[in-house]
Design a protein around this motif. Structure first.
Motif, mmCIF file in Angstrom:
data_model
loop_
_atom_site.group_PDB
_atom_site.id
_atom_site.type_symbol
_atom_site.label_atom_id
_atom_site.label_comp_id
_atom_site.label_asym_id
_atom_site.label_seq_id
_atom_site.Cartn_x
_atom_site.Cartn_y
_atom_site.Cartn_z
ATOM 1 N N SER A 272 0.816 -1.215 0.000
ATOM 2 C CA SER A 272 0.000 0.000 0.000
ATOM 3 C C SER A 272 0.851 1.268 0.000
ATOM 4 N N LEU A 273 2.181 1.111 0.081
ATOM 5 C CA LEU A 273 3.072 2.256 0.228
ATOM 6 C C LEU A 273 3.665 2.688 -1.118
ATOM 7 N N ASP A 274 4.024 3.975 -1.185
ATOM 8 C CA ASP A 274 4.857 4.455 -2.292
ATOM 9 C C ASP A 274 6.328 4.168 -2.000
ATOM 10 N N ALA A 275 6.710 4.236 -0.741
ATOM 11 C CA ALA A 275 8.087 3.929 -0.334
ATOM 12 C C ALA A 275 8.085 3.498 1.128
ATOM 13 N N MET A 276 8.981 2.570 1.463
ATOM 14 C CA MET A 276 9.158 2.136 2.839
ATOM 15 C C MET A 276 10.383 2.844 3.419
ATOM 16 N N ILE A 294 13.657 -4.366 4.566
ATOM 17 C CA ILE A 294 14.058 -3.761 3.291
ATOM 18 C C ILE A 294 13.771 -4.724 2.151
ATOM 19 N N THR A 295 14.240 -5.951 2.296
ATOM 20 C CA THR A 295 14.072 -6.912 1.213
ATOM 21 C C THR A 295 12.620 -7.355 1.079
ATOM 22 N N GLU A 296 11.879 -7.379 2.187
ATOM 23 C CA GLU A 296 10.465 -7.722 2.097
ATOM 24 C C GLU A 296 9.704 -6.652 1.318
ATOM 25 N N ALA A 297 10.004 -5.390 1.569
ATOM 26 C CA ALA A 297 9.365 -4.313 0.815
ATOM 27 C C ALA A 297 9.764 -4.381 -0.647
ATOM 28 N N GLN A 298 11.047 -4.567 -0.900
ATOM 29 C CA GLN A 298 11.507 -4.608 -2.289
ATOM 30 C C GLN A 298 10.892 -5.779 -3.051
ATOM 31 N N ALA A 299 10.717 -6.911 -2.375
ATOM 32 C CA ALA A 299 10.077 -8.056 -3.031
ATOM 33 C C ALA A 299 8.642 -7.740 -3.427
ATOM 34 N N CYS A 300 8.014 -6.811 -2.685
ATOM 35 C CA CYS A 300 6.652 -6.376 -3.005
ATOM 36 C C CYS A 300 6.636 -5.286 -4.070
ATOM 37 N N GLY A 301 7.797 -4.919 -4.592
ATOM 38 C CA GLY A 301 7.863 -3.874 -5.603
ATOM 39 C C GLY A 301 7.844 -2.474 -5.019
ATOM 40 N N VAL A 302 8.219 -2.342 -3.753
ATOM 41 C CA VAL A 302 8.201 -1.053 -3.074
ATOM 42 C C VAL A 302 9.640 -0.612 -2.814
ATOM 43 N N PRO A 303 10.079 0.523 -3.346
ATOM 44 C CA PRO A 303 11.431 1.004 -3.075
ATOM 45 C C PRO A 303 11.565 1.482 -1.633
ATOM 46 N N GLU A 318 20.384 -0.545 -5.527
ATOM 47 C CA GLU A 318 19.784 0.464 -6.403
ATOM 48 C C GLU A 318 18.278 0.580 -6.203
ATOM 49 N N GLY A 319 17.749 -0.238 -5.290
ATOM 50 C CA GLY A 319 16.295 -0.285 -5.115
ATOM 51 C C GLY A 319 15.753 0.715 -4.122
ATOM 52 N N GLY A 320 16.289 1.939 -4.140
ATOM 53 C CA GLY A 320 15.799 2.966 -3.233
ATOM 54 C C GLY A 320 16.779 4.105 -3.127
ATOM 55 N N TRP A 321 16.725 4.803 -2.001
ATOM 56 C CA TRP A 321 17.534 5.999 -1.791
ATOM 57 C C TRP A 321 18.119 5.962 -0.380
ATOM 58 N N LYS A 347 11.339 3.343 -11.666
ATOM 59 C CA LYS A 347 12.698 2.852 -11.905
ATOM 60 C C LYS A 347 13.255 2.186 -10.644
ATOM 61 N N ARG A 348 13.072 2.831 -9.497
ATOM 62 C CA ARG A 348 13.589 2.267 -8.253
ATOM 63 C C ARG A 348 12.810 1.023 -7.838
ATOM 64 N N ALA A 349 11.521 0.989 -8.128
ATOM 65 C CA ALA A 349 10.719 -0.189 -7.801
ATOM 66 C C ALA A 349 11.198 -1.402 -8.586
#
Length: 383
Positions: A272-276, A294-303, A318-321, A347-349
């Motif tokens: 449900s998030l734009d970013a974690m 971090i990896t759980e969010a990224q696996a969901c397509g969330v940067p 590269e999957g975030g900031w 791109k980050r997602a």
């Protein structure tokens, strides 16, 4: 491949007491035809006020040995004092090529394995990323274990620096924590149509403690010019101070709190998030060792927006900031920039998902364990 020609690995791992979490990383390892995997787990484990009883059911491809332990929760070092009275007999019966420990090198069980291992090579996984002298006898145990270890699997560059500073001079390979992709994935059909919201939605999952830097997130929200909301999932002693800070900053209608959820609920929350966010602050006793969320969010397509604390930048890739620790002004600037840049978010997602697939699936973790075990066995034979 015959059982006689396969590499026999005996893994000792109290986190694998749970079939729903720690044990999952062993299943891809058990599917390989070049290894024979045996796993030792405690019959009962005590953690964070919970009592976990090992499930004795069959596990695919691996042989699980559920064994009683001694000193399961003795004093402040409870995780590190336990040992298995029956371990020596099991090692003699199995005659493993490699003993792999998902335990810290100063633990009593690590010393037990070092003394009983016989001809086996030894592989250690390490997380500790703060260099400090341990009280007796743990410093002695760490040195004895590390100088008799053939390969280290390290959770972060800082963890590698710690073992190097404590006499280990052998090979090191990186290893992450695996993500359960049956829950944490981006492609679960939504139960309701997606909601178009004007706010940029960030969120956090974890313990509500001062060290996680959630005050910095609140201060950044107050500074940002872009409408932003914050959703928090978790519990902890810092919840009431956070609620007071929310009220002081006039953010009551933009910040929500909810308690812990099951893995599927956590995954739905993350999607449900734009970013974690994970804004951990480094202290004399706290330095982020990995940041599994971090990896759980990224696996969901969330940067992920992370701080410079500990292993966070390396895990994000590269999957975030990344923003400096304890710097709400920098966080506010970042939010104002990315909230209006859907192309950057996409791109980050995509990079986030690629990061997980290449480094943090259970298959990737099993591959890293196997490679280290083969390397350790070869090194031991070379000696």
């Amino acid at each position: 491949m015959s059982s006689a020609s396969r590499l026999r690995i005996l893994s000792i791992a109290h986190p694998a007491v749970s079939r729903d979490a720690g044990r999952l990383r062993y299943y891809p390892l058990g599917l390989r035809d070049d290894v024979d995997v045996h796993l030792v787990v405690p019959a009962v484990w005590y953690q964070f006020g919970r009592t976990i009883v090992a499930d004795p059911s069959d596990d695919p491809g691996i042989t699980v040995h559920v064994m009683p332990i001694r000193l399961p929760k003795a004093g402040p070092m409870s995780w590190y004092l336990h040992f298995y009275p029956g371990l020596g007999k099991l090692i003699r019966e199995l005659d493993p090529d490699v003993i792999h420990l998902w335990e810290e090198p100063w633990s009593v069980v690590a010393m037990q394995a070092r003394l009983l291992k016989g001809r086996a090579a030894m592989v250690m996984e390490v997380d500790q990323n703060i260099l400090k002298r341990l009280p007796p006898p743990f410093e002695f145990i760490r040195k004895q274990v590390l100088v008799n270890t053939d390969h280290v699997l390290s959770r972060s560059p800082d963890a590698t620096a710690v073992v190097r500073a404590r006499s280990y001079d052998g090979p090191v390979s990186p290893i992450g924590y695996g993500v359960d992709l049956t829950n944490f994935r981006p492609d679960v059909p939504a139960l309701l149509p997606p909601v178009q919201r004007p706010e940029f939605r960030i969120g956090y999952v974890g313990r509500l403690v001062v060290e996680k830097g959630l005050d910095d997130a609140l201060d950044a929200m107050a500074r940002a010019t872009t409408p932003v909301t914050l959703a928090l999932m978790g519990e902890g002693p810092h919840e009431e101070p956070l609620r007071r800070r929310v009220a002081e900053l006039g953010l009551t209608d933009r910040v929500s709190f909810r308690g812990w959820g099951k893995p599927a609920e956590v995954a739905g929350f993350l999607r449900s998030l734009d970013a974690m966010i994970l804004l951990t602050r480094t202290t004399s006793v706290v330095k982020e060792q990995f940041g599994r969320v971090i990896t759980e969010a990224q696996a969901c397509g969330v940067p992920v927006i992370g701080s410079t604390g500990g292993a966070i930048p390396d895990v994000i890739g590269e999957g975030g900031w990344v923003v400096p620790e304890s710097d709400p002004a920098a966080l506010a600037v970042l939010i104002d920039r990315i909230a209006v840049d859907p192309a950057e978010l996409e791109k980050r997602a995509q990079a986030a998902q690629a990061n997980v697939i290449s480094r943090f699936t259970y298959e990737a973790v099993a591959r890293d364990i196997a490679n280290a075990c083969f390397a350790a066995a070869a090194r031991r034979r070379g000696r």
